[in-house]
Scaffold this active site. Structure first.
Site, PDB file in Angstrom:
ATOM      1  N   ASP A  36      -6.532   1.160   1.191  1.00 43.02           N
ATOM      2  CA  ASP A  36      -6.551   1.429   2.631  1.00 43.02           C
ATOM      3  C   ASP A  36      -7.914   1.013   3.174  1.00 43.02           C
ATOM      4  OD1 ASP A  36      -8.309   3.409   1.821  1.00 43.02           O
ATOM      5  OD2 ASP A  36      -7.258   5.042   2.835  1.00 43.02           O
ATOM      6  N   LYS A  44       0.835  -1.209   0.000  1.00 43.53           N
ATOM      7  CA  LYS A  44       0.000   0.000   0.000  1.00 43.53           C
ATOM      8  C   LYS A  44       0.867   1.255   0.000  1.00 43.53           C
ATOM      9  CE  LYS A  44      -1.716   1.954   3.639  1.00 43.53           C
ATOM     10  NZ  LYS A  44      -2.453   2.265   4.884  1.00 43.53           N
TER      11      LYS A  44
END
Length: 309
Positions: free
Chosen positions: A198, A180
């Protein structure tokens, strides 16, 4: 941003009215194929989408709906952007690592002093751990984060000539950097398309039935298959913006949602338009944003510095 003055207030009102107007239009034309227009007139309340009886949605229909949602979000959030303040790849990398388990606002309030003390990987790698910990304490989990920052800074110094690498395979080798974080850095510092999964992104794409996956990498893969690669970075910003402002985890503002006619989960939150508008956050709710130094086209107010909020 200080020069926006009175025009900023008009932009804020227009932004909120766009979302409100779109959801009002659903009462007059829910279930129709036409696009919800911001100024459409309709009933004062938002009606639940009319679901067509019969067969479940096909994969092709889902893809078309997903792409339409992306187009609608692009109209609502033309100013969508990463909500971390940064001036170079190193600052974005550090800020993203710090953003774990805290808000972007708290990170943005913390990093000015941090980067004043340690502007380069070489500087941060040589930091006294206790001093570094104290500077990043407001972001929480400061000991673990300080360890990651010291490790990644040393790796950048020793293995990459003091520069942040522009490849996913290299980034994920750095301490404290996962997929991420790597996608955030690649998409926003290097222009390499990537999807940032997220908590907001994952929550919304499951509500919209783009995927049923819970694992972030599987979510990323399934959503990536729906959209052209060129859309991945901005799609991430738009979805995350919407999740932070409208489609909240505990109480989504369904009655003030601009894409309500396209949402299969409409009704999980507040459907009354007036009550829903009170749930809107940041510029959508007439409040400051998360960045102390937002982009010039951001219609809201800058966030306050640390200690002023």
């Amino acid at each position: 941003m200080g020069e926006q003055g009175a025009g900023k207030g008009k932009n804020l009102k227009k932004t909120a009215e766009t979302a409100t107007g779109k959801v009002k239009s659903r009462a007059a034309g829910a279930g129709s194929a036409g696009r919800a227009k911001p100024g459409d007139a309709g009933a004062s309340g938002a009606a639940a989408p009319k679901k067509k009886p019969g067969r479940p949605e096909s994969h092709l229909a889902m893809v078309r709906r997903a792409r339409r949602i992306n187009r609608e979000l692009a109209e609502v959030y033309p100013y969508a952007h990463p909500e971390l303040d940064f001036r170079n790849p190193f600052e974005l990398l550090v800020a993203t690592v710090l953003s774990a388990q805290t808000t972007d606002l708290r990170v943005n309030q913390t990093t000015p002093a941090l980067f004043a003390a340690y502007p380069t990987p070489e500087d941060m790698a040589a930091a006294v751990p206790e001093k570094l910990e104290e500077l990043i304490r407001p972001t929480g989990f400061f000991r673990a984060k300080a360890k990651s920052l010291l490790g990644l800074s040393a790796a950048l110094r020793d293995d990459f000539g003091g520069e942040v690498p522009g490849k996913l395979a290299d980034l994920v080798k750095l301490p404290g950097v996962g997929r991420k974080t790597a996608n955030v850095v690649l998409g926003n510092a290097f222009g390499v398309p990537g999807i940032t999964v997220d908590t907001h992104f994952g929550r919304l794409v499951r509500r919209w039935k783009w995927t049923e996956q819970e694992d972030p990498e599987k979510v990323e893969a399934e959503v990536a298959a729906i959209f052209p690669k060129s859309e991945w970075t901005m799609l991430s910003h738009r979805v995350i913006f919407h999740g932070r402002r409208v489609c909240h985890a505990r109480k989504p503002a369904c009655g003030a949602c601009p894409i309500a006619p396209l949402c299969p989960s409409y009704g999980e939150g507040e459907t009354d338009p007036e009550k829903a508008r009170k749930l809107l956050k940041y510029e959508m709710g007439g409040k400051p944003g998360q960045r102390l130094s937002p982009p010039p086209d951001y219609p809201g107010s800058p966030a306050p510095p640390l200690g002023a909020d």
